[in-house]
Design a protein around this motif. Structure first.
Motif, PDB file in Angstrom:
ATOM      1  N   LEU A  51       2.699   8.656   1.933  1.00 54.78           N
ATOM      2  CA  LEU A  51       2.054   9.400   0.842  1.00 54.78           C
ATOM      3  C   LEU A  51       1.893   8.540  -0.409  1.00 54.78           C
ATOM      4  N   CYS A  52       0.782   8.745  -1.114  1.00 56.30           N
ATOM      5  CA  CYS A  52       0.582   8.078  -2.394  1.00 56.30           C
ATOM      6  C   CYS A  52       1.719   8.480  -3.336  1.00 56.30           C
ATOM      7  N   GLY A  53       2.300   7.496  -4.003  1.00 57.41           N
ATOM      8  CA  GLY A  53       3.413   7.775  -4.904  1.00 57.41           C
ATOM      9  C   GLY A  53       2.984   8.599  -6.110  1.00 57.41           C
ATOM     10  N   ASP A  54       1.684   8.669  -6.320  1.00 59.17           N
ATOM     11  CA  ASP A  54       1.215   9.395  -7.494  1.00 59.17           C
ATOM     12  C   ASP A  54       0.665  10.768  -7.141  1.00 59.17           C
ATOM     13  N   CYS A  55      -0.369  10.809  -6.280  1.00 62.13           N
ATOM     14  CA  CYS A  55      -1.034  12.092  -6.013  1.00 62.13           C
ATOM     15  C   CYS A  55      -0.618  12.698  -4.675  1.00 62.13           C
ATOM     16  N   LYS A  56       0.207  11.996  -3.914  1.00 63.03           N
ATOM     17  CA  LYS A  56       0.749  12.508  -2.638  1.00 63.03           C
ATOM     18  C   LYS A  56      -0.297  12.648  -1.534  1.00 63.03           C
ATOM     19  N   HIS A  81      -1.786   1.716  -1.266  1.00 62.86           N
ATOM     20  CA  HIS A  81      -3.055   1.809  -1.993  1.00 62.86           C
ATOM     21  C   HIS A  81      -3.743   3.104  -1.592  1.00 62.86           C
ATOM     22  N   CYS A  82      -3.959   3.968  -2.561  1.00 64.62           N
ATOM     23  CA  CYS A  82      -4.447   5.323  -2.284  1.00 64.62           C
ATOM     24  C   CYS A  82      -5.962   5.403  -2.363  1.00 64.62           C
ATOM     25  N   MET A  83      -6.543   5.977  -1.331  1.00 69.01           N
ATOM     26  CA  MET A  83      -7.988   6.189  -1.283  1.00 69.01           C
ATOM     27  C   MET A  83      -8.426   7.289  -2.240  1.00 69.01           C
ATOM     28  N   ALA A  84      -7.565   8.275  -2.405  1.00 75.31           N
ATOM     29  CA  ALA A  84      -7.981   9.454  -3.161  1.00 75.31           C
ATOM     30  C   ALA A  84      -8.004   9.177  -4.652  1.00 75.31           C
ATOM     31  N   CYS A  85      -6.960   8.517  -5.182  1.00 73.36           N
ATOM     32  CA  CYS A  85      -6.912   8.323  -6.638  1.00 73.36           C
ATOM     33  C   CYS A  85      -7.038   6.859  -7.015  1.00 73.36           C
ATOM     34  N   GLY A  86      -7.003   5.967  -6.038  1.00 75.26           N
ATOM     35  CA  GLY A  86      -7.193   4.554  -6.329  1.00 75.26           C
ATOM     36  C   GLY A  86      -5.948   3.830  -6.812  1.00 75.26           C
TER      37      GLY A  86
HETATM   38 ZN   LIG Z   1      -3.158   8.826  -4.949  1.00 81.30          ZN
END
Ligand SMILES: [Zn+2]
Length: 404
Positions: free
Chosen positions: A100-105, A122-127
């Motif tokens: 999971l993204c550490g920021d937006c999950k 590296h998150c696709m959803a929030c970058g």
């Molecule tokens: Zn994210």
């Protein structure tokens, strides 16, 4: 007891889009040789876009147990007898720490190993890029055994892209159309036809460059027409479709749109048959209608792409077809900017993961905002919103170049 469960343990929402199979464990042997076999860790890991060795190693590390991994035979084993409930619990911990993204999950992340030998998600959803606990023993293992960089093959498979891991596995990829197999063949036949006919089509469509801004279409005129018609098909025959002009008759694109709107759950086959009946089965612009009519639910849009991938490929896969798919989604986004603009990167990534739109088409689209399908201001906003995805495409490319 099997079936799919949410990737995030803190949500029970049955409509949560990221699912994985429930983990299975089978205890075999006895005495010192007792071991826990993980029969479906490959499927579970595919849903997480991680190599199966990672979760297996994580279990071993947390349980203080040896693991045995034979990738070629899909054998993943943890020594000792372990309750499956305990393993499922550990799997959720693994997901928290390494997926999971550490920021937006959001679970659509890639693990990237930096030059300093640290790992980031590296998150696709929030970058965003968020750190992974480098003190965990699994981190050492990951640095030594980095995720595969092949975009089509492993790591970048999205949670929904069940087809990504096995190109020959299309009959069991969870799509729910009964006539799926048949349609596979239909889709590839059509793709071949489209390829063979590409030269002829290019000559016939010489006036449609496919990519450039249509300078003779004012933004105002476009906007006005789009407002007037909900699912606007009038733009669809502005240049290369003179052959469709049957004066007096109902416009075939309108007819296709009406059919789909009235039969939203129609099978891929039924929709494609209708398009064929209207002589639209090779028309790239038919895709705009299909996309606008089928993908009008913002809540399920990303999952719906995976369900309709074959239909979106059946009309052909030329540059123009791919651009039309992007254009259709630009219009879908335009129709609900509040809900969908922020989802642009995930929508585009789903199109990429399902191999509906390829890298070249996105790179070409990304060069500059075009008012081909939406008005200029909207095109600019979508272009901006898509940047995390475009950057990700670029980075994935650089990484594979580094390797060579
Ligand atoms: Zn994210």
């Amino acid at each position: 007891m099997s079936g799919k469960i949410n990737i995030r343990r803190d949500t029970n929402d049955q409509f949560y889009r990221y699912k994985m199979p429930r983990l299975q464990g089978k205890i075999e042997g006895k005495g010192n040789g007792i071991k826990t076999v993980l029969p479906n860790i490959v499927e579970v890991s595919r849903a997480l876009s991680r190599p199966p060795a990672y979760a297996t190693k994580y279990f071993g590390s947390e349980l203080g147990a040896q693991t045995k991994i034979e990738e070629k035979n899909d054998k993943y084993i943890v020594n000792g007898a372990h309750e499956v409930a305990k393993l499922q619990d550990l799997l959720y911990n693994f997901i928290d720490k390494f997926v999971l993204c550490g920021d937006c999950k959001n679970p659509e992340t890639d693990l990237i190993i930096t030059k300093e030998q640290t790992i980031v998600r590296h998150c696709m959803a929030c970058g965003k890029r968020t750190d992974v606990d480098m003190k965990h023993r699994l981190s050492t293992f990951i640095v030594k055994n980095p995720p595969p960089k092949d975009k089509k093959g492993g790591q970048h498979a999205s949670a929904s892209a069940t087809s990504a891991a096995g190109a020959n596995d299309s009959s069991s990829d969870g799509h729910d159309n009964a006539d799926n197999d048949e349609f596979d063949m239909l889709a590839s036949d059509t793709a071949m036809l489209a390829l063979n006919g590409a030269a002829a089509a290019a000559a016939a469509d010489a006036d449609d460059d496919g990519w450039e801004v249509d300078l003779d279409m004012s933004a105002e005129a476009v906007a006005a027409r789009q407002k007037k018609l909900g699912v606007n098909t009038s733009l669809l025959k502005d240049d290369d479709d003179e052959d469709d002009a049957r004066s007096g008759d109902k416009d075939p694109y309108d007819e296709l749109g009406d059919f789909i709107s009235a039969n939203k759950s129609a099978s891929d086959r039924a929709i494609f048959d209708k398009a064929s009946e209207l002589d639209l089965e090779k028309k790239h612009r038919a895709l705009v209608v299909v996309v606008m009519c089928l993908f009008d639910n913002p809540a399920t849009i990303v999952g719906d792409i995976a369900k309709r991938d074959k239909l979106l490929m059946a009309f052909g896969d030329s540059d123009k077809h791919q651009r039309a798919v992007i254009g259709g989604f630009e219009r879908v986004i335009e129709a609900d900017m509040d809900k969908l603009l922020a989802k642009t990167p995930i929508i585009f990534k789903a199109l990429f993961d399902e191999e509906i739109v390829d890298e070249d088409a996105f790179v070409e689209w990304g060069k500059k905002p075009s008012k081909k399908y939406v008005d200029k201001d909207v095109a600019k906003q979508i272009h901006k919103a898509a940047q995390p995805f475009l950057r990700w495409l670029e980075e994935a490319d650089e990484e594979s170049e580094d390797e060579e």
